[in-house]
Scaffold this active site. Structure first.
Site: not given
Length: 199
Positions: A36-37, A39-41, A108
């Site tokens: 989380s954080g 930068g995936k999105s 994931s």
């Protein structure tokens, strides 16, 4: 878990190859994984915009968005995380069959779950993209305030704090978001897709 009985697969008259030919590109899943954080999105959204400008047929599945609908009945236990990824894998497979390049942005955290999704697709249809970023940097960014809540004990089973993240063993692409800009990262992936003749 297989509860369906007395069912037969219905063949369709339009094949995946027909849709790919119509779209003028291959279909595949770009599977973004990372803390989380990391930068995936942000990265997957920027990449979709670039692919769209190249007249590529895409769809973007984001972890938070999917939990508002399809997976809203799932929590964050290991079992629910597994089911979350299983469902996303099945949706992604349908989208590949529809001829789309599907971008999925999910933590994931478990290698086994990612491998299971890979196994449901043809050999060249699953492109694992490890969005690499140190826990310290992800926690410093903390765009949603989740790490702070996890440190205060307000969130349980938070990946990287009190739940594990298993780094990909053999990802097709590694993006280091601590040292690469979003623009550079997008071009790295575009180059890969062109080099491998997906687009």
């Amino acid at each position: 878990m297989n509860k369906s009985t007395n069912i037969v697969w219905q063949k369709t008259s339009v094949k995946k190859a027909d849709r790919q030919h119509l779209n003028n590109h291959k279909s595949a899943v770009l599977w973004f994984t990372g803390l989380s954080g990391s930068g995936k999105s942000t990265l997957s959204s920027a990449l979709e915009k670039e692919l769209f400008s190249l007249e590529t047929h895409t769809y973007h599945l984001d972890g938070d968005n999917v939990r508002h609908g399809l997976n809203k009945n799932l929590g964050f236990s290991p079992e629910d995380r597994e089911e979350n990824i299983r469902r996303i894998g099945e949706v992604s497979k349908l989208m590949v069959d529809a001829g789309l390049i599907t971008l999925t942005a999910f933590i994931s955290p478990y290698q086994e779950d990612r491998d299971h999704v890979r196994a449901t697709l043809a050999q060249d249809e699953f492109i694992e993209i490890y969005v690499k970023c140190s826990l310290d940097m992800c926690e410093a960014r903390d765009p949603k305030g989740l790490y702070k809540k996890a440190r205060l004990g307000e969130i349980n089973n938070f990946t990287g704090i009190d739940a594990p993240y298993e780094e990909p063993l053999h990802p097709e692409i590694v993006i280091d978001t601590e040292n690469q800009s979003i623009e550079e990262s997008v071009q790295t992936i575009i180059h890969y897709l062109k080099d491998k003749q997906y687009i």
